[in-house]
Write a protein that holds these residues in place. Structure first.
Motif, PDB file in Angstrom:
ATOM      1  N   VAL A  69     -12.147  -6.691  -1.736  1.00 39.24           N
ATOM      2  CA  VAL A  69     -11.383  -6.149  -2.965  1.00 39.24           C
ATOM      3  C   VAL A  69     -10.041  -5.443  -2.196  1.00 39.24           C
ATOM      4  O   VAL A  69      -8.922  -5.634  -2.346  1.00 39.24           O
ATOM      5  CB  VAL A  69     -11.971  -5.466  -4.174  1.00 39.24           C
ATOM      6  N   ALA A  70     -10.480  -4.285  -1.560  1.00 42.09           N
ATOM      7  CA  ALA A  70      -9.519  -3.543  -0.826  1.00 42.09           C
ATOM      8  C   ALA A  70      -8.655  -4.150   0.042  1.00 42.09           C
ATOM      9  O   ALA A  70      -7.460  -4.069   0.411  1.00 42.09           O
ATOM     10  CB  ALA A  70     -10.310  -2.307  -0.180  1.00 42.09           C
ATOM     11  N   GLY A  71      -9.251  -5.027   0.799  1.00 39.68           N
ATOM     12  CA  GLY A  71      -8.694  -5.969   1.976  1.00 39.68           C
ATOM     13  C   GLY A  71      -7.748  -6.803   1.322  1.00 39.68           C
ATOM     14  O   GLY A  71      -6.491  -7.080   1.798  1.00 39.68           O
TER      15      GLY A  71
ATOM     16  N   ALA B  54       1.177  -5.676   1.281  1.00 39.42           N
ATOM     17  CA  ALA B  54       1.993  -5.558   2.479  1.00 39.42           C
ATOM     18  C   ALA B  54       2.683  -6.781   2.837  1.00 39.42           C
ATOM     19  O   ALA B  54       3.858  -6.567   2.892  1.00 39.42           O
ATOM     20  CB  ALA B  54       0.851  -5.196   3.684  1.00 39.42           C
ATOM     21  N   MET B  55       2.257  -7.768   2.140  1.00 35.63           N
ATOM     22  CA  MET B  55       2.947  -9.053   2.658  1.00 35.63           C
ATOM     23  C   MET B  55       4.084  -9.242   1.439  1.00 35.63           C
ATOM     24  O   MET B  55       5.259  -9.579   1.923  1.00 35.63           O
ATOM     25  CB  MET B  55       2.044 -10.315   2.272  1.00 35.63           C
ATOM     26  N   THR B  56       4.036  -8.689   0.533  1.00 34.20           N
ATOM     27  CA  THR B  56       4.950  -8.606  -0.723  1.00 34.20           C
ATOM     28  C   THR B  56       6.115  -7.695  -0.243  1.00 34.20           C
ATOM     29  O   THR B  56       7.188  -8.257  -0.327  1.00 34.20           O
ATOM     30  CB  THR B  56       4.493  -8.174  -1.983  1.00 34.20           C
ATOM     31  N   VAL B  57       5.821  -6.633   0.546  1.00 31.92           N
ATOM     32  CA  VAL B  57       6.804  -5.652   0.788  1.00 31.92           C
ATOM     33  C   VAL B  57       7.782  -6.234   2.064  1.00 31.92           C
ATOM     34  O   VAL B  57       8.706  -6.170   1.892  1.00 31.92           O
ATOM     35  CB  VAL B  57       6.371  -4.227   1.069  1.00 31.92           C
TER      36      VAL B  57
ATOM     37  N   ILE C 167      -3.794   5.514  11.205  1.00 32.26           N
ATOM     38  CA  ILE C 167      -4.168   4.132  10.657  1.00 32.26           C
ATOM     39  C   ILE C 167      -3.221   3.030  11.132  1.00 32.26           C
ATOM     40  O   ILE C 167      -3.485   2.032  11.235  1.00 32.26           O
ATOM     41  CB  ILE C 167      -4.915   4.237   9.451  1.00 32.26           C
ATOM     42  N   PHE C 168      -2.048   3.538  10.472  1.00 34.19           N
ATOM     43  CA  PHE C 168      -0.755   2.710  10.415  1.00 34.19           C
ATOM     44  C   PHE C 168      -0.521   2.281  11.928  1.00 34.19           C
ATOM     45  O   PHE C 168      -0.159   1.097  12.059  1.00 34.19           O
ATOM     46  CB  PHE C 168       0.340   3.565   9.896  1.00 34.19           C
ATOM     47  N   LEU C 169      -0.364   3.336  12.735  1.00 35.75           N
ATOM     48  CA  LEU C 169      -0.143   3.065  14.187  1.00 35.75           C
ATOM     49  C   LEU C 169      -1.089   2.184  14.931  1.00 35.75           C
ATOM     50  O   LEU C 169      -0.951   1.030  15.546  1.00 35.75           O
ATOM     51  CB  LEU C 169      -0.063   4.368  14.998  1.00 35.75           C
TER      52      LEU C 169
ATOM     53  N   LEU D 298       0.641  -1.712   7.114  1.00 43.47           N
ATOM     54  CA  LEU D 298       0.435  -1.260   5.718  1.00 43.47           C
ATOM     55  C   LEU D 298      -0.725  -1.722   4.989  1.00 43.47           C
ATOM     56  O   LEU D 298      -1.548  -0.875   4.189  1.00 43.47           O
ATOM     57  CB  LEU D 298       1.720  -1.626   5.018  1.00 43.47           C
ATOM     58  N   MET D 299      -1.202  -3.005   5.348  1.00 46.65           N
ATOM     59  CA  MET D 299      -2.320  -3.530   4.886  1.00 46.65           C
ATOM     60  C   MET D 299      -3.430  -2.643   5.207  1.00 46.65           C
ATOM     61  O   MET D 299      -4.379  -2.081   4.262  1.00 46.65           O
ATOM     62  CB  MET D 299      -2.695  -4.844   5.424  1.00 46.65           C
TER      63      MET D 299
END
Length: 334
Positions: free
Chosen positions: A15-17, A24-27, A232-234, A310-311
């Motif tokens: 669910v989190a994934g 992220a895809m929307t942004v 995590i982002f990097l 971001l995901m």
């Protein structure tokens, strides 16, 4: 085995994934719009991503940057739910504390195929080659099932685009179901599987991404160190950049074939598909040089790297918060 397949922890990860991918895809969806325009419309000049986005918004309106959002998000949500569910189930079944990048690559590859392979890996004492042979067959099934939806997504995303290439013509679909109906009626049911061969090869894209992501995350978390959101982002960004750069020429061919306005040699089957792929690659090199294969890579890297990064941040935060709320943190350590 049943505990691994039906555990709350695995469901939380899935669910989190899915939520992370949708957010992220929307942004960053407009970046994907710029990418596919450059891939399909060969006559459009390869300018910087902000200029491409400004041109599209000026010519077609600001909302055109989000054209085709719903079908793409729907497909992405479902596929990422299955992917994260499978990957984390395999992680519980296969991996010890001494996990290695090779296992992560194998799990990433399997996650893009089918969850039914898990009992084979759990029980069978087969070689890695035999396991990969099973996986490749199951991966074929997965691509066969999902390719029609992505073909329709590509058509809807490009509908209403002002093409620079005069050979490309407009499509007129009223929605997802109408697109399916028109494609089958006018082009034949086989058209729904355009781009299937590149899709089979591109199963390695998320596998490579997860291999690097898990390896870098383990290294960053050694000694029980807490991994910050920035790290995590990097880590997510670097992993996705490597996977995207390695497979981008095939992604370009995939998009062109899905759009369906490429003139093939008329031969069907695997041989015909392979000839189409090679023909498109060689034609791009002939017209624009080797760099022509990477037209739109800037927009693609920005979109996929930022989206993946971001995901993973959203995914890790939702997972940690939910598990803590459910009181399952202690169980995950065993």
């Amino acid at each position: 085995m049943s505990d691994s397949l039906l555990s709350y922890e695995t469901l939380v990860h899935a669910v989190a994934g899915a939520m992370g991918s949708v957010t992220a895809m929307t942004v960053f969806f407009p970046l994907d719009t710029a990418r596919i325009r450059l891939q399909v419309d060969e006559s459009r000049k390869s300018k910087s991503t902000p200029i491409i986005l400004a041109e599209i918004a000026k010519e077609e309106g600001i909302l055109s940057l989000y054209r085709g959002w719903f079908p793409v998000i729907s497909s992405l949500c479902c596929s990422n739910f299955v992917y994260f569910y499978t990957f984390n189930t395999l992680k519980r079944v296969m991996v010890s504390d001494k996990s290695r990048p090779g296992k992560d690559l194998l799990m990433g590859f399997i996650s893009g195929t089918e969850i039914v392979l898990i009992p084979l890996i759990k029980k069978a004492k087969s070689t890695v080659f035999l396991s990969l042979l099973f996986i490749s067959h199951l991966g074929t099934v997965n691509v066969l099932l999902t390719t029609p939806m992505w073909v329709v997504n590509t058509r809807l995303k490009l509908q209403g685009a002002k093409f620079r290439n005069e050979e490309l013509h407009q499509t007129h679909y009223k929605g997802i179901f109408d697109a399916f109906s028109q494609i089958i009626a006018n082009e034949g049911v086989g058209t729904l599987w355009n781009g299937m061969l590149p899709s089979l090869v591109l199963v390695f894209n998320p596998a490579v991404q997860f291999m690097f992501y898990e390896a870098m995350k383990r290294k960053a978390g050694r000694g029980g160190r807490k991994i910050s959101s920035l790290k995590i982002f990097l880590i997510g960004a670097i992993a996705k950049a490597i996977a995207t750069s390695a497979t981008y020429p095939l992604q370009t061919v995939q998009a062109i074939l899905r759009f369906g306005q490429f003139k093939s040699d008329g031969k069907g089957g695997l041989l015909g598909s392979l000839r189409n792929v090679v023909s498109l690659l060689m034609d791009r090199i002939k017209r624009h040089g080797l760099l022509g294969l990477y037209k739109g890579l800037e927009a693609k890297l920005l979109q996929t790297v930022l989206t993946a990064a971001l995901m993973f941040v959203v995914y890790e935060k939702i997972t940690a918060a939910t598990i803590k709320l459910m009181g399952l943190q202690r169980k995950l350590k065993h």
